[in-house]
Design a protein around this motif. Structure first.
Motif, mmCIF file in Angstrom:
data_model
loop_
_atom_site.group_PDB
_atom_site.id
_atom_site.type_symbol
_atom_site.label_atom_id
_atom_site.label_comp_id
_atom_site.label_asym_id
_atom_site.label_seq_id
_atom_site.Cartn_x
_atom_site.Cartn_y
_atom_site.Cartn_z
ATOM 1 N N ASP A 180 22.929 69.208 7.184
ATOM 2 C CA ASP A 180 24.141 69.581 7.921
ATOM 3 C C ASP A 180 24.565 68.433 8.837
ATOM 4 O OD1 ASP A 180 22.596 69.705 10.273
ATOM 5 O OD2 ASP A 180 22.634 71.896 10.379
ATOM 6 N N TRP A 181 25.620 68.639 9.603
ATOM 7 C CA TRP A 181 26.195 67.571 10.435
ATOM 8 C C TRP A 181 25.225 67.063 11.498
ATOM 9 C CZ3 TRP A 181 27.304 68.376 15.684
ATOM 10 C CH2 TRP A 181 27.120 69.680 16.139
ATOM 11 N N ASN A 182 24.188 67.828 11.844
ATOM 12 C CA ASN A 182 23.169 67.385 12.794
ATOM 13 C C ASN A 182 22.003 66.694 12.109
ATOM 14 O OD1 ASN A 182 24.207 68.245 15.294
ATOM 15 N ND2 ASN A 182 23.639 70.357 14.829
ATOM 16 N N GLY A 183 22.029 66.614 10.791
ATOM 17 C CA GLY A 183 20.933 66.006 10.047
ATOM 18 C C GLY A 183 19.817 66.977 9.714
ATOM 19 N N VAL A 184 20.028 68.275 10.008
ATOM 20 C CA VAL A 184 19.019 69.287 9.694
ATOM 21 C C VAL A 184 19.098 69.583 8.197
ATOM 22 C CG1 VAL A 184 18.201 71.624 10.153
ATOM 23 C CG2 VAL A 184 19.206 70.266 12.007
ATOM 24 N N GLU A 185 17.955 69.503 7.533
ATOM 25 C CA GLU A 185 17.929 69.624 6.079
ATOM 26 C C GLU A 185 18.051 71.054 5.595
ATOM 27 O OE1 GLU A 185 14.672 67.491 4.396
ATOM 28 O OE2 GLU A 185 15.221 65.649 5.415
ATOM 29 N N SER A 186 18.412 71.165 4.330
ATOM 30 C CA SER A 186 18.531 72.460 3.670
ATOM 31 C C SER A 186 17.219 73.218 3.793
ATOM 32 C CB SER A 186 18.872 72.245 2.200
ATOM 33 O OG SER A 186 18.975 73.468 1.539
ATOM 34 N N GLY A 187 17.317 74.506 3.947
ATOM 35 C CA GLY A 187 16.134 75.329 4.140
ATOM 36 C C GLY A 187 15.894 75.621 5.614
ATOM 37 N N GLU A 188 16.273 74.670 6.449
ATOM 38 C CA GLU A 188 16.120 74.837 7.890
ATOM 39 C C GLU A 188 17.459 75.093 8.564
ATOM 40 O OE1 GLU A 188 13.904 71.606 9.612
ATOM 41 O OE2 GLU A 188 12.557 71.537 7.905
ATOM 42 N N SER A 189 18.551 74.929 7.850
ATOM 43 C CA SER A 189 19.886 75.137 8.391
ATOM 44 C C SER A 189 20.701 76.026 7.455
ATOM 45 C CB SER A 189 20.610 73.799 8.555
ATOM 46 O OG SER A 189 21.966 74.022 8.882
ATOM 47 N N PRO A 190 21.317 77.075 7.977
ATOM 48 C CA PRO A 190 22.168 77.922 7.141
ATOM 49 C C PRO A 190 23.535 77.288 6.855
ATOM 50 C CG PRO A 190 22.177 78.728 9.388
ATOM 51 C CD PRO A 190 21.189 77.598 9.332
ATOM 52 N N SER A 191 23.800 76.120 7.429
ATOM 53 C CA SER A 191 25.101 75.466 7.290
ATOM 54 C C SER A 191 25.180 74.473 6.149
ATOM 55 C CB SER A 191 25.455 74.743 8.596
ATOM 56 O OG SER A 191 25.491 75.655 9.663
ATOM 57 N N THR A 192 24.061 74.136 5.534
ATOM 58 C CA THR A 192 24.105 73.159 4.453
ATOM 59 C C THR A 192 24.798 73.760 3.235
ATOM 60 O OG1 THR A 192 21.914 73.799 3.679
ATOM 61 C CG2 THR A 192 22.035 71.927 5.197
ATOM 62 N N PRO A 193 25.444 72.932 2.421
ATOM 63 C CA PRO A 193 26.141 73.458 1.244
ATOM 64 C C PRO A 193 25.165 74.055 0.232
ATOM 65 C CG PRO A 193 26.245 71.059 1.303
ATOM 66 C CD PRO A 193 25.574 71.490 2.550
ATOM 67 N N THR A 194 25.697 74.949 -0.569
ATOM 68 C CA THR A 194 24.933 75.536 -1.661
ATOM 69 C C THR A 194 25.075 74.628 -2.881
ATOM 70 O OG1 THR A 194 25.428 77.738 -0.828
ATOM 71 C CG2 THR A 194 24.687 77.585 -3.104
ATOM 72 N N ILE A 195 23.979 74.393 -3.582
ATOM 73 C CA ILE A 195 23.976 73.548 -4.770
ATOM 74 C C ILE A 195 23.595 74.411 -5.976
ATOM 75 C CG2 ILE A 195 23.011 71.490 -5.874
ATOM 76 C CD1 ILE A 195 24.395 70.820 -3.235
ATOM 77 N N HIS A 196 24.441 74.384 -7.011
ATOM 78 C CA HIS A 196 24.163 75.099 -8.259
ATOM 79 C C HIS A 196 23.991 74.057 -9.360
ATOM 80 C CE1 HIS A 196 25.387 78.962 -6.533
ATOM 81 N NE2 HIS A 196 26.336 78.286 -5.938
ATOM 82 N N ILE A 197 22.954 74.201 -10.162
ATOM 83 C CA ILE A 197 22.690 73.278 -11.264
ATOM 84 C C ILE A 197 22.638 74.076 -12.561
ATOM 85 C CG2 ILE A 197 21.086 71.580 -12.208
ATOM 86 C CD1 ILE A 197 20.113 71.412 -9.149
ATOM 87 N N GLU A 198 23.432 73.644 -13.541
ATOM 88 C CA GLU A 198 23.469 74.315 -14.846
ATOM 89 C C GLU A 198 23.187 73.279 -15.921
ATOM 90 O OE1 GLU A 198 26.889 77.273 -15.173
ATOM 91 O OE2 GLU A 198 27.578 75.856 -13.638
ATOM 92 N N TYR A 199 22.233 73.582 -16.793
ATOM 93 C CA TYR A 199 21.916 72.713 -17.916
ATOM 94 C C TYR A 199 22.525 73.285 -19.188
ATOM 95 C CZ TYR A 199 18.654 70.146 -15.009
ATOM 96 O OH TYR A 199 18.111 69.369 -14.020
ATOM 97 N N GLY A 200 23.064 72.401 -20.019
ATOM 98 C CA GLY A 200 23.625 72.802 -21.305
ATOM 99 C C GLY A 200 24.853 73.691 -21.166
ATOM 100 N N VAL A 201 25.778 73.293 -20.305
ATOM 101 C CA VAL A 201 26.996 74.066 -20.097
ATOM 102 C C VAL A 201 27.811 74.073 -21.391
ATOM 103 C CG1 VAL A 201 29.131 74.232 -18.762
ATOM 104 C CG2 VAL A 201 27.026 73.458 -17.655
ATOM 105 N N PRO A 202 28.191 75.244 -21.883
ATOM 106 C CA PRO A 202 28.950 75.280 -23.140
ATOM 107 C C PRO A 202 30.364 74.722 -22.959
ATOM 108 C CG PRO A 202 28.787 77.468 -22.193
ATOM 109 C CD PRO A 202 27.936 76.550 -21.334
ATOM 110 N N GLU A 203 30.950 74.266 -24.068
ATOM 111 C CA GLU A 203 32.319 73.747 -24.031
ATOM 112 C C GLU A 203 33.275 74.810 -23.535
ATOM 113 O OE1 GLU A 203 34.195 71.409 -27.079
ATOM 114 O OE2 GLU A 203 32.221 70.991 -27.895
ATOM 115 N N GLN A 204 34.275 74.365 -22.745
ATOM 116 C CA GLN A 204 35.252 75.298 -22.189
ATOM 117 C C GLN A 204 36.586 75.105 -22.826
ATOM 118 O OE1 GLN A 204 35.187 74.823 -17.944
ATOM 119 N NE2 GLN A 204 33.015 75.243 -17.854
#
Length: 108
Positions: free
Chosen positions: A84-108
């Motif tokens: 987050d903006w204070n340098g607090v890492e994910s897991g310790e701050s509720p303000s960090t962005p959410t990251i979604h990872i998808e493997y093998g995304v089908p054609e759209q």
């Protein structure tokens, strides 16, 4: 795959060349993210500079407060760091962005 102005030039579609997807979702607080992949990565946007995002062949570094940024990549996710903006890492701050990872995304 040849790159022209940050875009891939190929006879195959980007979905075939870059079948995986990372989505970064802002939570309303300025935050920083960086990640790298064991392959190639591209931002799914026409204006990465306007979104304060630096994209190299296999790494991304950027910031987000609201909205969504998406990236296509090949290979596997190698490293990720979110703070987050204070340098607090994910897991310790509720303000960090959410990251979604998808493997093998089908054609759209």
């Amino acid at each position: 795959m040849t790159r022209i102005n940050g875009k891939a030039a190929s006879s195959e579609s980007n979905t075939e060349q870059l079948p995986n997807c990372i989505t970064v979702v802002g939570r309303g607080v300025p935050s920083n993210f960086e990640f790298s992949v064991a392959g190639d990565i591209e931002m799914m946007s026409d204006n990465p500079v306007g979104e304060a995002t630096v994209v190299t062949k296999n790494a991304v570094e950027g910031s987000i407060d609201v909205g969504v940024q998406r990236f296509q990549f090949s290979g596997e996710l190698a490293n990720i760091h979110v703070a987050d903006w204070n340098g607090v890492e994910s897991g310790e701050s509720p303000s960090t962005p959410t990251i979604h990872i998808e493997y093998g995304v089908p054609e759209q």
